[in-house]
Design an enzyme around this catalytic site. Structure first.
Site, PDB file in Angstrom:
ATOM      1  N   ARG A  54      -9.440  -0.664  15.976  1.00 31.70           N
ATOM      2  CA  ARG A  54      -9.315   0.265  14.746  1.00 31.70           C
ATOM      3  C   ARG A  54     -10.258  -0.279  13.848  1.00 31.70           C
ATOM      4  O   ARG A  54     -11.148   0.571  13.139  1.00 31.70           O
ATOM      5  CB  ARG A  54      -7.939   0.615  14.082  1.00 31.70           C
ATOM      6  CG  ARG A  54      -7.839   1.349  13.012  1.00 31.70           C
ATOM      7  CD  ARG A  54      -6.316   1.645  12.526  1.00 31.70           C
ATOM      8  NE  ARG A  54      -5.786   0.305  12.133  1.00 31.70           N
ATOM      9  CZ  ARG A  54      -4.585   0.128  11.437  1.00 31.70           C
ATOM     10  NH1 ARG A  54      -3.568   1.133  11.399  1.00 31.70           N
ATOM     11  NH2 ARG A  54      -4.354  -1.083  11.073  1.00 31.70           N
TER      12      ARG A  54
ATOM     13  N   TYR B 130      16.146  30.040   6.331  1.00 32.23           N
ATOM     14  CA  TYR B 130      15.195  30.790   6.989  1.00 32.23           C
ATOM     15  C   TYR B 130      15.119  31.018   8.587  1.00 32.23           C
ATOM     16  O   TYR B 130      15.514  30.033   9.345  1.00 32.23           O
ATOM     17  CB  TYR B 130      13.913  30.204   6.642  1.00 32.23           C
ATOM     18  CG  TYR B 130      13.639  30.266   5.185  1.00 32.23           C
ATOM     19  CD1 TYR B 130      13.243  31.526   4.609  1.00 32.23           C
ATOM     20  CD2 TYR B 130      13.732  29.157   4.503  1.00 32.23           C
ATOM     21  CE1 TYR B 130      13.207  31.365   3.334  1.00 32.23           C
ATOM     22  CE2 TYR B 130      13.048  28.934   3.044  1.00 32.23           C
ATOM     23  CZ  TYR B 130      12.872  30.372   2.315  1.00 32.23           C
ATOM     24  OH  TYR B 130      12.473  30.446   1.182  1.00 32.23           O
TER      25      TYR B 130
ATOM     26  N   MET C 219      12.115  24.136   1.026  1.00 33.99           N
ATOM     27  CA  MET C 219      11.297  23.383   0.185  1.00 33.99           C
ATOM     28  C   MET C 219      12.197  22.420  -0.796  1.00 33.99           C
ATOM     29  O   MET C 219      12.061  21.719  -0.878  1.00 33.99           O
ATOM     30  CB  MET C 219      10.538  24.268  -0.604  1.00 33.99           C
ATOM     31  CG  MET C 219       9.464  23.596  -1.640  1.00 33.99           C
ATOM     32  SD  MET C 219       8.306  24.492  -2.538  1.00 33.99           S
ATOM     33  CE  MET C 219       7.410  25.370  -1.366  1.00 33.99           C
TER      34      MET C 219
ATOM     35  N   LYS D 293       0.727  -1.242  -0.023  1.00 34.98           N
ATOM     36  CA  LYS D 293      -0.092   0.181  -0.104  1.00 34.98           C
ATOM     37  C   LYS D 293       0.989   1.267   0.086  1.00 34.98           C
ATOM     38  O   LYS D 293       2.076   1.122   0.256  1.00 34.98           O
ATOM     39  CB  LYS D 293      -0.900   0.079   1.090  1.00 34.98           C
ATOM     40  CG  LYS D 293       0.008   0.125   2.805  1.00 34.98           C
ATOM     41  CD  LYS D 293      -0.803  -0.248   3.552  1.00 34.98           C
ATOM     42  CE  LYS D 293      -0.054  -0.116   5.050  1.00 34.98           C
ATOM     43  NZ  LYS D 293      -0.649  -1.059   6.183  1.00 34.98           N
TER      44      LYS D 293
HETATM   45  C1  PLP Z   1       0.373  -1.697   6.672  1.00 34.66           C
HETATM   46  C2  PLP Z   1      -0.120  -3.059   7.218  1.00 34.66           C
HETATM   47  C3  PLP Z   1       0.665  -4.122   7.576  1.00 34.66           C
HETATM   48  C4  PLP Z   1       2.104  -3.986   7.259  1.00 34.66           C
HETATM   49  O1  PLP Z   1       2.695  -3.511   8.650  1.00 34.66           O
HETATM   50  P1  PLP Z   1       4.347  -3.492   8.745  1.00 34.66           P
HETATM   51  O2  PLP Z   1       4.470  -2.764  10.193  1.00 34.66           O
HETATM   52  O3  PLP Z   1       4.565  -2.584   7.837  1.00 34.66           O
HETATM   53  O4  PLP Z   1       4.985  -4.678   8.530  1.00 34.66           O
HETATM   54  C5  PLP Z   1       0.282  -5.415   7.830  1.00 34.66           C
HETATM   55  N1  PLP Z   1      -1.067  -5.523   7.963  1.00 34.66           N
HETATM   56  C6  PLP Z   1      -2.116  -4.352   7.948  1.00 34.66           C
HETATM   57  C7  PLP Z   1      -3.746  -4.903   8.135  1.00 34.66           C
HETATM   58  C8  PLP Z   1      -1.447  -3.375   7.486  1.00 34.66           C
HETATM   59  O5  PLP Z   1      -2.438  -2.260   7.405  1.00 34.66           O
END
Ligand code: PLP
Length: 368
Positions: A139, A264, A312, A35
């Protein structure tokens, strides 16, 4: 010379890290989490590297991919990736089920509304599903008390292809001393007892730190990219190699006298006469603006401290220890010999955030 800001993606490092997943979770199936543009490394690039069989000793081909949304999955199918793809949050609206079915995706079911929606439609091809259980992270996932009933409903739903996978996610797997992981694990075991179907629990921290949690499937993200999920343990000590080398070059040098300021707000005042180098990288490239003076960068492979505010497109470094530095010299922001974990700690964030903030304008190259 065009703008020298670049991210090099090291294929050999990725292969090594997949081998580390296998070594830590032998015999388990791997759902590689890609992702967020594969944590900034390039969604399609990483998926292609992980779907080709390897000629080497270690197999890099994984068993499935995990993504956050239909659009990411669609891009993967669009370039011919055929391996199973899971939508980690399932669909966001009922109309996505048919798209998911057409693309042959696996969906997570984390909420009763998603079950009700599935029951009220008929998709062209039944969907494989993971039923996600909330064992304490609070969550996503069905409450423990609703899980059995949800499983029963899914197992008679004509839009679902059995068997139903069972999934949960840990809140504290990166804290080895936390009781939370064992507690979540016990809740998960209790609720899935007697249900058929594969289980999938472990993220990177659990793969490395909690072998008892490995189900039939594991879900590595961060460790694939060669980064440690633990604040007190380096990637190198875990056998992981950083996949991303984020680098740029010196584009200017100047003498700065004691008492003069840099950048800056005049936020950094030089305590002595020194040489300051300007590097072509800034927060618009994904370098963290909150990295304070003193955060290390590697100039010619040697540590030099960042000075003043990150701007930037540029940042400045104190070259008092490098009298021979020249315009054009290479500067590593993170990668081999300068873990992104260290920069994240300096900037008050986590390596995940730095990696996925690499900006589209950064030129990407592959090596090895
Ligand atoms: C992002 C995610 C992972 C991967 O987690 P890492 O800590 O990057 O290994 C695994 N399971 C779910 C549901 C996630 O959202």
């Amino acid at each position: 010379m065009s703008r020298p800001t670049q991210a090099i993606i090291d294929r050999a490092a990725l292969r090594n890290n997949v081998a580390q997943v296998r070594a830590n979770a032998p015999g388990r199936r791997i759902m590689a989490i890609i992702k967020a543009n594969a944590y900034g490394h390039g969604l399609v690039r990483i998926a292609q590297m992980l779907s080709r069989p390897s000629e080497e000793q270690h197999e890099t081909k994984v068993d499935a991919f995990g993504v956050a949304c239909l659009e990411e999955a669609e891009r993967l199918r669009g370039v011919g990736i055929q391996c199973p793809i899971t939508l980690l949050e399932g669909v966001f609206e009922p109309s996505e089920y048919e798209d998911a079915a057409r693309l042959g995706l696996t969906v997570v079911i984390h909420h009763l509304w998603q079950i009700a929606a599935l029951e009220s439609i008929r998709v062209s091809v039944p969907l494989s599903v993971w039923l996600k259980v909330d064992t304490g992270m609070h969550r996503l996932g069905l409450p423990l008390a609703d899980t059995r009933n949800a499983w029963d409903r899914l197992s008679v739903c004509r839009s679902v292809r059995p068997p139903i996978g069972l999934m949960t996610h840990f809140a504290c797997a990166d804290v080895r001393s936390s009781f939370m992981t064992a507690h979540q694990m016990a809740s998960f075991r209790g609720v899935i007892a007697g249900l058929e179907g594969a289980s999938c629990l472990a993220n990177s921290a659990a793969i490395l730190g909690h072998p008892a949690t490995h189900g039939q499937w594991v879900r590595p993200g961060l460790m694939l990219y060669g980064v440690s999920p633990f604040v007190d343990q380096s990637a190198a000590s875990l056998g992981l190699h950083p996949v991303m080398q984020f680098s740029s070059r010196l584009i200017a040098l100047r003498r700065v006298r004691a008492g003069e300021t840099v950048g800056y707000g005049g936020a950094w005042v030089s305590p002595v006469d020194t040489m300051v180098g300007t590097v072509a990288v800034g927060y618009a490239d994904g370098y963290p603006r909150h990295a304070p003076s003193g955060t290390p960068v590697l100039v010619n492979g040697q540590r030099a401290p960042l000075v003043g505010r990150v701007s930037m497109d540029m940042l400045c470094v104190d070259l008092k220890d490098q009298p021979n530095a020249r315009i054009g010299d290479p500067v590593l922001l993170w990668g081999k010999d300068l873990p992104v974990e260290e920069i994240a700690t300096a900037a008050g964030t986590i390596p995940y955030e730095l990696l996925c903030h690499i900006a589209p304008r950064v030129a990407v190259q592959e090596q090895n």
